[in-house]
Design a protein around this motif. Structure first.
Motif, PDB file in Angstrom:
ATOM      1  N   GLY A 171       0.727  -1.246  -0.015  1.00 30.92           N
ATOM      2  CA  GLY A 171      -0.051   0.060   0.037  1.00 30.92           C
ATOM      3  C   GLY A 171       0.864   1.011   0.010  1.00 30.92           C
ATOM      4  O   GLY A 171       2.019   1.237   0.038  1.00 30.92           O
ATOM      5  N   SER A 172       0.127   2.303   0.103  1.00 29.31           N
ATOM      6  CA  SER A 172       1.002   3.747   0.291  1.00 29.31           C
ATOM      7  C   SER A 172       0.244   4.720   0.984  1.00 29.31           C
ATOM      8  O   SER A 172      -0.855   4.448   1.470  1.00 29.31           O
ATOM      9  CB  SER A 172       0.875   4.317  -1.489  1.00 29.31           C
ATOM     10  OG  SER A 172      -0.539   4.591  -1.726  1.00 29.31           O
ATOM     11  N   LYS A 173       1.047   5.806   1.404  1.00 28.35           N
ATOM     12  CA  LYS A 173       0.362   6.653   2.356  1.00 28.35           C
ATOM     13  C   LYS A 173      -0.117   7.887   1.255  1.00 28.35           C
ATOM     14  O   LYS A 173       0.516   8.246   0.402  1.00 28.35           O
ATOM     15  CB  LYS A 173       1.626   7.139   3.039  1.00 28.35           C
ATOM     16  CG  LYS A 173       2.061   6.309   4.157  1.00 28.35           C
ATOM     17  CD  LYS A 173       2.929   6.683   5.045  1.00 28.35           C
ATOM     18  CE  LYS A 173       3.395   5.519   6.235  1.00 28.35           C
ATOM     19  NZ  LYS A 173       4.339   6.143   7.299  1.00 28.35           N
ATOM     20  N   LYS A 174      -1.127   8.326   1.741  1.00 30.71           N
ATOM     21  CA  LYS A 174      -1.871   9.368   1.025  1.00 30.71           C
ATOM     22  C   LYS A 174      -2.213  10.689   1.727  1.00 30.71           C
ATOM     23  O   LYS A 174      -2.694  10.483   3.001  1.00 30.71           O
ATOM     24  CB  LYS A 174      -3.353   8.835   0.362  1.00 30.71           C
ATOM     25  CG  LYS A 174      -3.309   7.609  -0.505  1.00 30.71           C
ATOM     26  CD  LYS A 174      -4.387   7.130  -0.987  1.00 30.71           C
ATOM     27  CE  LYS A 174      -4.411   5.968  -1.769  1.00 30.71           C
ATOM     28  NZ  LYS A 174      -3.909   6.130  -3.146  1.00 30.71           N
ATOM     29  N   ASP A 175      -1.882  11.726   1.333  1.00 27.35           N
ATOM     30  CA  ASP A 175      -2.032  13.085   2.004  1.00 27.35           C
ATOM     31  C   ASP A 175      -3.571  13.436   1.861  1.00 27.35           C
ATOM     32  O   ASP A 175      -4.293  13.935   2.739  1.00 27.35           O
ATOM     33  CB  ASP A 175      -1.255  14.199   1.162  1.00 27.35           C
ATOM     34  CG  ASP A 175       0.149  13.906   1.807  1.00 27.35           C
ATOM     35  OD1 ASP A 175       0.383  13.462   2.915  1.00 27.35           O
ATOM     36  OD2 ASP A 175       1.014  14.301   1.002  1.00 27.35           O
ATOM     37  N   GLU A 176      -4.286  13.092   0.801  1.00 30.17           N
ATOM     38  CA  GLU A 176      -5.599  13.297   0.417  1.00 30.17           C
ATOM     39  C   GLU A 176      -6.237  11.971  -0.094  1.00 30.17           C
ATOM     40  O   GLU A 176      -5.334  11.150  -0.856  1.00 30.17           O
ATOM     41  CB  GLU A 176      -5.997  14.281  -0.475  1.00 30.17           C
ATOM     42  CG  GLU A 176      -5.097  15.856   0.192  1.00 30.17           C
ATOM     43  CD  GLU A 176      -5.583  17.092  -0.950  1.00 30.17           C
ATOM     44  OE1 GLU A 176      -6.728  16.838  -1.586  1.00 30.17           O
ATOM     45  OE2 GLU A 176      -4.749  17.767  -0.857  1.00 30.17           O
ATOM     46  N   PRO A 177      -7.418  11.716  -0.132  1.00 34.47           N
ATOM     47  CA  PRO A 177      -8.569  12.410   0.626  1.00 34.47           C
ATOM     48  C   PRO A 177      -8.378  11.959   1.973  1.00 34.47           C
ATOM     49  O   PRO A 177      -7.437  11.200   2.529  1.00 34.47           O
ATOM     50  CB  PRO A 177      -9.779  11.819  -0.031  1.00 34.47           C
ATOM     51  CG  PRO A 177      -9.516  10.309  -0.400  1.00 34.47           C
ATOM     52  CD  PRO A 177      -8.215  10.656  -1.103  1.00 34.47           C
ATOM     53  N   GLY A 280      -3.905  -1.689   2.363  1.00 33.77           N
ATOM     54  CA  GLY A 280      -2.576  -1.369   3.211  1.00 33.77           C
ATOM     55  C   GLY A 280      -2.476   0.116   2.870  1.00 33.77           C
ATOM     56  O   GLY A 280      -1.512   0.601   3.517  1.00 33.77           O
ATOM     57  N   ASP A 281      -3.207   0.959   2.276  1.00 33.66           N
ATOM     58  CA  ASP A 281      -3.000   2.080   2.233  1.00 33.66           C
ATOM     59  C   ASP A 281      -3.245   3.123   3.462  1.00 33.66           C
ATOM     60  O   ASP A 281      -4.062   2.441   4.315  1.00 33.66           O
ATOM     61  CB  ASP A 281      -4.052   2.972   0.972  1.00 33.66           C
ATOM     62  CG  ASP A 281      -3.612   2.533  -0.453  1.00 33.66           C
ATOM     63  OD1 ASP A 281      -2.495   2.024  -0.488  1.00 33.66           O
ATOM     64  OD2 ASP A 281      -4.423   2.900  -1.223  1.00 33.66           O
ATOM     65  N   TYR A 282      -2.699   3.958   3.561  1.00 33.02           N
ATOM     66  CA  TYR A 282      -2.707   4.821   4.971  1.00 33.02           C
ATOM     67  C   TYR A 282      -3.524   6.210   4.599  1.00 33.02           C
ATOM     68  O   TYR A 282      -3.366   6.951   3.484  1.00 33.02           O
ATOM     69  CB  TYR A 282      -1.491   5.303   5.381  1.00 33.02           C
ATOM     70  CG  TYR A 282      -0.637   4.001   6.088  1.00 33.02           C
ATOM     71  CD1 TYR A 282      -0.702   3.451   7.199  1.00 33.02           C
ATOM     72  CD2 TYR A 282       0.293   3.492   5.090  1.00 33.02           C
ATOM     73  CE1 TYR A 282      -0.067   2.603   7.623  1.00 33.02           C
ATOM     74  CE2 TYR A 282       1.017   2.399   5.372  1.00 33.02           C
ATOM     75  CZ  TYR A 282       0.623   1.888   6.706  1.00 33.02           C
ATOM     76  OH  TYR A 282       1.425   0.699   7.409  1.00 33.02           O
ATOM     77  N   LEU A 283      -4.539   6.611   5.352  1.00 30.74           N
ATOM     78  CA  LEU A 283      -5.446   7.842   5.130  1.00 30.74           C
ATOM     79  C   LEU A 283      -5.152   8.626   6.452  1.00 30.74           C
ATOM     80  O   LEU A 283      -5.571   8.123   7.530  1.00 30.74           O
ATOM     81  CB  LEU A 283      -6.834   7.360   4.744  1.00 30.74           C
ATOM     82  CG  LEU A 283      -7.008   6.392   3.603  1.00 30.74           C
ATOM     83  CD1 LEU A 283      -8.477   6.198   3.535  1.00 30.74           C
ATOM     84  CD2 LEU A 283      -6.377   7.070   2.288  1.00 30.74           C
TER      85      LEU A 283
END
Length: 508
Positions: A171-177, A280-283
């Motif tokens: 997964g990845s880390k997202k600044d938005e949303p 796995g993404d981070y929000l």
């Protein structure tokens, strides 16, 4: 509706129209499907193959049936099964009969563990150790060895078909949303677990013949100043002969962290731009009543074969050292402040991407579209029918279909035998599902010689591929083209055009 098929150990495959699928995809690597359905004329051949250890094929992935429960419904007999992605079945049933010791790189260990399984891999080595020390690695099944490699390197894995992907974090880390309480999050709950919390640990490396140790170490967490000394289970490991390596192992074993778990209902995710959120993404998440600005991770995604039912995301928090967690609050707040006006609690106009949003006139036209919306009279008629779960729901949909007889061409004719003639027909239900049924024979097999052609309003947006019975013990593969041509690509029957059962459905 996504197509589901079943295949037995000999390779015979049959479609399962009318069955419903729930797929769960978790960050720990587990991927399962739960399937329910009841026996009908449209799926009778496939239904008989829904047994333990047979294969379910769903969205181009294969799952091995592990539990099977048959039960009676109002309209007949039905079945509930759960199936595990075949990677687990393949790897747990393949064994390595040798071992390795020494300092090994991850590629060498994966080559060793997966040798002969037919599985391939790729590794994102970012933030992973270059190598690890192992003793007597081997003499186990390939799944256990893969799990051991992931543990030793502190990595996670995902997979598609027979290809495995390994990285520090999937997964990845997202600044938005972002998620925010009362904006697109409701009913939050917060739980803090300190049951395994500790602030002090000791370690012992290789032992000399006289009972002394080549290396010893101790470590006290900075949080001991707040919570006092709380002893953890000591590390005793013959592999370590230097203090730095022993200390690194001790720190990894010491749980001087606060495990914060946040659960909530996320609403309107698609309208908030969450369409590309993956396992796995981070929000970012803002829960003001708890005084928290934290980053949450998508732990599990559950989706459904029913296109009308949106997927469900299960979120969990990152487990962090308490000192890191506190430091992160400031960073998170700065990121959130870029898109939220703290005075009004609303999103800043400049932070909203209006590209592609529907206008009011477009929305009004959509609401008034009687071809895709159910009227009050239709709803009352539907609701007045006896309800009996999934079986009754399927019956309602089938009984509301208006059937049309197909015009056969390219020498295709109706098939008949002692049991009767099954007329080749097509229809469409209230929610836009096109259904084909009937049995044909004697025509020309091929994608340029269609059995018949569907009218414009019954055609798929993309080519619809399906399989079915070509007689007892035989199958065929077919395609419905975007121009409406219903074709047989290939048949395993020695007389390929002797018996073709057209039983499939798709959403338009």
């Amino acid at each position: 509706m996504a197509i589901l098929a079943v295949k037995d150990v000999s390779g015979i495959a049959e479609p399962l129209p009318g069955f419903y699928v729930t797929r769960s995809n978790g960050v720990e690597g587990e991927k399962t499907v739960s399937v329910t359905g009841y026996k009908t004329a449209a799926n009778q051949y496939g239904y008989n193959l829904v047994k333990n250890e047979n294969i379910l094929i769903y969205k181009d992935e294969e799952y091995v049936i592990k539990t099977h429960k048959e039960k009676t419904f109002k309209n007949g007999v039905g079945v509930e099964v759960t199936a595990l992605h075949r990677i687990f079945d393949d790897l747990i049933n393949y064994r390595i009969y040798e071992e390795k010791s020494g300092t090994l790189r991850i590629d060498a260990m994966l080559d060793f563990a997966l040798k002969g399984t037919g599985y391939t891999y790729e590794v994102d080595k970012t933030d992973l150790p270059t190598s690890v020390e192992v003793q007597n690695f081997g003499w186990d099944n390939s799944l256990a060895l893969l799990r051991s490699i992931l543990e030793k390197f502190g990595a996670e894995f995902d997979y598609v078909g027979k290809h495995i992907y390994i990285a520090k974090k999937i997964g990845s880390k997202k600044d938005e949303p972002f998620l925010r309480y009362k904006y697109n999050v409701s009913e939050p709950e917060k739980e803090i677990d300190t049951s395994s919390f500790a602030t002090y640990i000791r370690g012992f490396g290789k032992q000399n013949e006289d009972g002394t140790y080549v290396v010893q170490a101790e470590y006290t967490s900075p949080l001991a100043k707040i919570y006092g000394i709380k002893h953890a289970e000591p590390v005793k490991d013959e592999r370590f002969t230097d203090k730095d390596s022993l200390l690194a192992e001790m720190k990894s074993k010491l749980n001087d962290s606060l495990d914060i778990s946040l659960t909530f209902t996320a609403i309107e995710l698609a309208s908030m731009g969450f369409s590309d959120v993956r396992k796995g993404d981070y929000l970012w998440c803002v829960i003001e009543p708890f005084g928290l600005n934290v980053q949450l991770r998508v732990l599990t995604i559950e989706d459904y074969s029913n296109d009308k039912k949106p997927p469900v995301f299960t979120f969990g928090s990152i487990t962090k050292k308490a000192s890191d967690l506190i430091a992160d609050f400031d960073t998170t707040k700065k990121a959130v402040d870029k898109v939220i006006d703290t005075n009004t609690g609303t999103i800043k106009t400049g932070a909203i991407n209006t590209s592609g949003l529907a206008t009011k006139s477009e929305l009004d036209a959509h609401v008034k579209n009687t071809e895709i919306h159910v009227t009050a009279e239709e709803k009352a008629l539907w609701n007045s029918k006896d309800s009996g779960g999934a079986a009754a729901d399927l019956e309602k949909r089938l009984t509301n279909i208006t059937w049309s007889q197909a015009t056969l061409k390219n020498n295709w004719t109706q098939y008949s035998d002692a049991s009767g003639t099954y007329v080749t027909q097509f229809g469409k239900d209230m929610v836009g599902t096109v259904v084909l049924r009937g049995i044909v024979a004697s025509g020309t097999v091929g994608t340029s010689t269609p059995i018949y052609t569907l009218p414009v309003t019954y055609r798929p947006t993309y080519p619809h591929y399906f399989c079915g019975s070509a007689g007892p013990g035989y199958i065929f593969t077919g395609v419905i083209k975007t121009n409406g041509d219903v074709c047989v690509e290939k048949s395993t029957n020695p007389t390929p055009n002797a018996f073709i059962a057209l039983n499939t459905q798709f959403k338009i």
